[in-house]
Every structure is written in C-alpha cells, then in structure tokens.
Write a protein that holds these residues in place. Sequence first.
Motif, mmCIF file in Angstrom:
data_model
loop_
_atom_site.group_PDB
_atom_site.id
_atom_site.type_symbol
_atom_site.label_atom_id
_atom_site.label_comp_id
_atom_site.label_asym_id
_atom_site.label_seq_id
_atom_site.Cartn_x
_atom_site.Cartn_y
_atom_site.Cartn_z
ATOM 1 N N LEU A 11 -73.933 -5.691 -23.879
ATOM 2 C CA LEU A 11 -74.020 -4.239 -23.879
ATOM 3 C C LEU A 11 -74.801 -3.775 -25.100
ATOM 4 O O LEU A 11 -74.648 -4.315 -26.193
ATOM 5 C CB LEU A 11 -72.622 -3.613 -23.885
ATOM 6 N N SER A 12 -75.613 -2.755 -24.896
ATOM 7 C CA SER A 12 -76.389 -2.230 -26.015
ATOM 8 C C SER A 12 -75.480 -1.496 -26.990
ATOM 9 O O SER A 12 -74.365 -1.070 -26.642
ATOM 10 C CB SER A 12 -77.459 -1.269 -25.504
ATOM 11 N N ALA A 13 -75.959 -1.306 -28.198
ATOM 12 C CA ALA A 13 -75.171 -0.601 -29.219
ATOM 13 C C ALA A 13 -74.825 0.825 -28.787
ATOM 14 O O ALA A 13 -73.677 1.262 -28.970
ATOM 15 C CB ALA A 13 -75.924 -0.603 -30.553
ATOM 16 N N PRO A 14 -75.764 1.597 -28.193
ATOM 17 C CA PRO A 14 -75.394 2.959 -27.761
ATOM 18 C C PRO A 14 -74.305 2.968 -26.690
ATOM 19 O O PRO A 14 -73.423 3.836 -26.708
ATOM 20 C CB PRO A 14 -76.713 3.522 -27.225
ATOM 21 N N VAL A 15 -74.356 2.009 -25.763
ATOM 22 C CA VAL A 15 -73.336 1.963 -24.714
ATOM 23 C C VAL A 15 -71.988 1.583 -25.298
ATOM 24 O O VAL A 15 -70.951 2.194 -24.975
ATOM 25 C CB VAL A 15 -73.757 0.989 -23.595
ATOM 26 N N LEU A 16 -71.954 0.594 -26.169
ATOM 27 C CA LEU A 16 -70.700 0.223 -26.822
ATOM 28 C C LEU A 16 -70.127 1.381 -27.621
ATOM 29 O O LEU A 16 -68.912 1.617 -27.614
ATOM 30 C CB LEU A 16 -70.923 -0.981 -27.734
ATOM 31 N N ALA A 17 -71.005 2.120 -28.327
ATOM 32 C CA ALA A 17 -70.532 3.274 -29.106
ATOM 33 C C ALA A 17 -69.963 4.344 -28.189
ATOM 34 O O ALA A 17 -68.945 4.983 -28.513
ATOM 35 C CB ALA A 17 -71.678 3.832 -29.945
ATOM 36 N N ALA A 18 -70.605 4.552 -27.036
ATOM 37 C CA ALA A 18 -70.118 5.549 -26.084
ATOM 38 C C ALA A 18 -68.746 5.161 -25.549
ATOM 39 O O ALA A 18 -67.829 5.991 -25.460
ATOM 40 C CB ALA A 18 -71.118 5.705 -24.943
ATOM 41 N N TYR A 19 -68.581 3.890 -25.207
ATOM 42 C CA TYR A 19 -67.279 3.428 -24.742
ATOM 43 C C TYR A 19 -66.226 3.533 -25.849
ATOM 44 O O TYR A 19 -65.064 3.896 -25.584
ATOM 45 C CB TYR A 19 -67.364 1.975 -24.271
ATOM 46 N N SER A 20 -66.609 3.230 -27.067
ATOM 47 C CA SER A 20 -65.670 3.337 -28.185
ATOM 48 C C SER A 20 -65.174 4.769 -28.331
ATOM 49 O O SER A 20 -63.980 5.014 -28.571
ATOM 50 C CB SER A 20 -66.336 2.863 -29.473
ATOM 51 N N TYR A 21 -66.077 5.720 -28.181
ATOM 52 C CA TYR A 21 -65.683 7.140 -28.250
ATOM 53 C C TYR A 21 -64.667 7.453 -27.146
ATOM 54 O O TYR A 21 -63.637 8.093 -27.400
ATOM 55 C CB TYR A 21 -66.920 8.022 -28.097
ATOM 56 N N CYS A 22 -64.952 7.005 -25.918
ATOM 57 C CA CYS A 22 -64.046 7.286 -24.801
ATOM 58 C C CYS A 22 -62.687 6.623 -24.993
ATOM 59 O O CYS A 22 -61.649 7.199 -24.650
ATOM 60 C CB CYS A 22 -64.679 6.827 -23.488
ATOM 61 N N GLU A 23 -62.685 5.415 -25.565
ATOM 62 C CA GLU A 23 -61.407 4.749 -25.824
ATOM 63 C C GLU A 23 -60.604 5.478 -26.887
ATOM 64 O O GLU A 23 -59.371 5.536 -26.818
ATOM 65 C CB GLU A 23 -61.650 3.294 -26.226
ATOM 66 N N THR A 24 -61.300 6.072 -27.861
ATOM 67 C CA THR A 24 -60.605 6.874 -28.871
ATOM 68 C C THR A 24 -59.973 8.108 -28.237
ATOM 69 O O THR A 24 -58.814 8.453 -28.501
ATOM 70 C CB THR A 24 -61.581 7.294 -29.984
ATOM 71 N N VAL A 25 -60.732 8.790 -27.375
ATOM 72 C CA VAL A 25 -60.199 9.961 -26.663
ATOM 73 C C VAL A 25 -58.974 9.565 -25.854
ATOM 74 O O VAL A 25 -57.937 10.248 -25.874
ATOM 75 C CB VAL A 25 -61.280 10.570 -25.744
ATOM 76 N N THR A 26 -59.074 8.450 -25.156
ATOM 77 C CA THR A 26 -57.959 7.994 -24.320
ATOM 78 C C THR A 26 -56.733 7.674 -25.156
ATOM 79 O O THR A 26 -55.610 8.084 -24.835
ATOM 80 C CB THR A 26 -58.389 6.759 -23.505
ATOM 81 N N GLY A 27 -56.940 6.950 -26.258
ATOM 82 C CA GLY A 27 -55.813 6.585 -27.117
ATOM 83 C C GLY A 27 -55.123 7.781 -27.727
ATOM 84 O O GLY A 27 -53.900 7.791 -27.907
ATOM 85 N N GLN A 28 -55.899 8.834 -28.035
ATOM 86 C CA GLN A 28 -55.327 10.011 -28.692
ATOM 87 C C GLN A 28 -54.708 10.996 -27.714
ATOM 88 O O GLN A 28 -53.754 11.689 -28.052
ATOM 89 C CB GLN A 28 -56.421 10.718 -29.501
ATOM 90 N N GLN A 29 -55.244 11.077 -26.492
ATOM 91 C CA GLN A 29 -54.832 12.155 -25.591
ATOM 92 C C GLN A 29 -54.121 11.700 -24.328
ATOM 93 O O GLN A 29 -53.407 12.489 -23.718
ATOM 94 C CB GLN A 29 -56.065 12.997 -25.211
ATOM 95 N N ALA A 30 -54.331 10.457 -23.925
ATOM 96 C CA ALA A 30 -53.671 9.976 -22.705
ATOM 97 C C ALA A 30 -52.290 9.452 -23.069
ATOM 98 O O ALA A 30 -52.072 8.239 -23.152
ATOM 99 C CB ALA A 30 -54.508 8.889 -22.041
ATOM 100 N N ARG A 31 -51.369 10.351 -23.283
ATOM 101 C CA ARG A 31 -50.081 9.973 -23.850
ATOM 102 C C ARG A 31 -49.283 9.016 -22.981
ATOM 103 O O ARG A 31 -48.459 8.261 -23.472
ATOM 104 C CB ARG A 31 -49.259 11.236 -24.131
ATOM 105 N N ASN A 32 -49.516 9.050 -21.679
ATOM 106 C CA ASN A 32 -48.819 8.130 -20.784
ATOM 107 C C ASN A 32 -49.744 7.047 -20.240
ATOM 108 O O ASN A 32 -49.397 5.872 -20.217
ATOM 109 C CB ASN A 32 -48.183 8.900 -19.618
ATOM 110 N N PHE A 33 -50.924 7.427 -19.809
ATOM 111 C CA PHE A 33 -51.821 6.475 -19.176
ATOM 112 C C PHE A 33 -52.312 5.397 -20.124
ATOM 113 O O PHE A 33 -52.601 4.278 -19.709
ATOM 114 C CB PHE A 33 -53.016 7.207 -18.568
ATOM 115 N N ALA A 34 -52.427 5.712 -21.412
ATOM 116 C CA ALA A 34 -52.978 4.738 -22.358
ATOM 117 C C ALA A 34 -52.169 3.451 -22.385
ATOM 118 O O ALA A 34 -52.720 2.365 -22.607
ATOM 119 C CB ALA A 34 -53.062 5.345 -23.759
#
Length: 316
Positions: A11-34
């Motif tokens: 995976l390219s660096a921009p794609v990995l960074a984009a996924y990292s951002y989404c995983e951060t959002v999920t970890g912080q806001q998906a209180r049950n699904f995470a």
Amino acid sequence: MRRSVEPEQHLSAPVLAAYSYCETVTGQQARNFAYGIRLLPAPKRRAMSALYAFSRRVDDIGDGTLDAAEKTKRLEETRDLLTRVRRRDVAEDDTDPVAVALAHTATAFPLPLGGLDELIDGVLMDVHGETYETWEDLKVYCRCVAGSIGRLSLGIFGTEEAARHSERAAEYADTLGLALQLTNILRDVREDAGNGRTYLPADDLAKFGCATGFHGEEPPPGSDFAGLVHFEVRRARALFTEGYRLLPLLDRRSGACVAAMAGIYRRLLDRIEREPESVLRGRVSLPGREKALVAVRGLSGLDARGGLRPNLRRRA
C-alpha cells in the motif's frame, strides 16, 4: 469472486495514512463496533474502518445543528463523493482521507456501494422529520441506516460459504442490522425525543398509552411504558435470532467480529428489559471491560467451521 487484497507493505503511504485516519475515527467514536472490528485481520479491519468513517460523516451531518436545507445540500455532496468512488475518480493524494480509504476499499472488496446511498436516504428521512406509523414503515428506515451497513460489511467479510448462499447471507446481515437499530432506538428514546424525533411506530405507542411522547424521566401518565419496551425487546430478540444465522456462513474471525458487535447490543437489550425506565433517565451503556469480555467470547465462542457453540447461542 473475491478481489485480491493488497498486502500492507504494497500500500502506498497516502493510502496507509488515509486508513490510519479512519481507524483513529473508529477507535474514538465507534464505542460499540470498535470492539468487534479489532478482531479482524488488518485488511478487513482497515476496510471496516473506512466504511465506518464514511458512515460517521453521514450521521454527523444528519445529527448536526445546521438547518434542513444545508444538511440536505451536504448529504447530496457526500453522495457525489460516492459517484467519484464508483468512477474510480479519487486520487491517492486527495486531501480527503475518508475518500481515499473508501476508494481503495471499493477496489479491494466487492462493496455494494448502493448501500451507502441507502444510508444517505435514511439520514435524509431524519432531516425531513419522517415519522413511522407501523413497524413495516420503520423497517424501511432501519434497512436504510443499519441493514445497509450489514450488507456492506458482508462484502468485506464474505467467504466462499457466504458466496454460495449470497442471497440468504444478505438477508441475515440485513436482519441483524434491523436488530441493532431497534436496540439503538430503545436505548435513545429520551435523547431522540429531546431532538424532536420519534422512531417507535405510532401504532405501538398508542397501544401502550405512550402516544404523547417522552418528555422527562417519567413515562407518560397512565401508560404501560414497561409493556411497550418489553414488546419491542421481543421484536428485537426475534430479529437477533434470525440474523445470527449469518454467523456459520462467515470465516472464524469475521464471525467473531459480528458476534462481538451483536453481543454488545444483546447485553444492552438485556439491561433495558430488566429496567425499562432506565432509558428515560439517560443512555444505557456497558462498561469497557464488559464489552471487551463480549469480544473475547465472540472470538472463542466459534468452532473451526464458524458454528455457534451452545454457550454463545445462549448469550452472545
């Protein structure tokens, strides 16, 4: 046929960074699904995080403080993003990390992207103040905002077994989404009422003397509020029972993810059933340690073929 998923090192660096951002959002806001998403292997975990981050954006627009016209405008702009994803018109260096991650997920997995259009349609129902006379009416909304996510997730989870039974698997995923959403509706009765929203069917409210709505910590005078809650809990349990038929069609870790997410909501439903009026006093939730326990049980409660062991069948 499942598309090949790129190894993380490819995976390219921009794609990995984009996924990292989404995983951060999920970890912080998906209180049950995470808790369930963490059980997945990295490619599926990243993909589910991209799906969650996009869905979160749609929900935040609908729940925000903008007026209805501006919400509608922004939701349609978000729909335009889906068009770009379908056309593969999102560059890896796009400034929107959610767009980059979702675009990559859509190339790596057979996502039925129409489900995200359904999600937007469901949030537009909220924006327009839709109300629901019957359970059949409410099911349309629940399928848009939750069943659609179940079907989208199946595109990420999917295995050869699920592919052989694709129509049934999609139905089970959709039904499980309905179960989760009805549990959400029960949990958030007071919060939704404070925001001017009523989701429970009008004919159910009338049947149990709750047609005047919920405006405080006490049920409407003369109502059978406990009867209403228990009636909806039974409906949700029937949906869970049907939706759980999806699990044997999934691989072990995907099934564990679904079992963990659904199990957390089943425990919420248990708490609501035991003390119906608690939903009028605040949001019913589980402590983190209990959610983690449910996740562990989801992982260990499946046999090698993905079938449910008796203990998981009794309480997910």
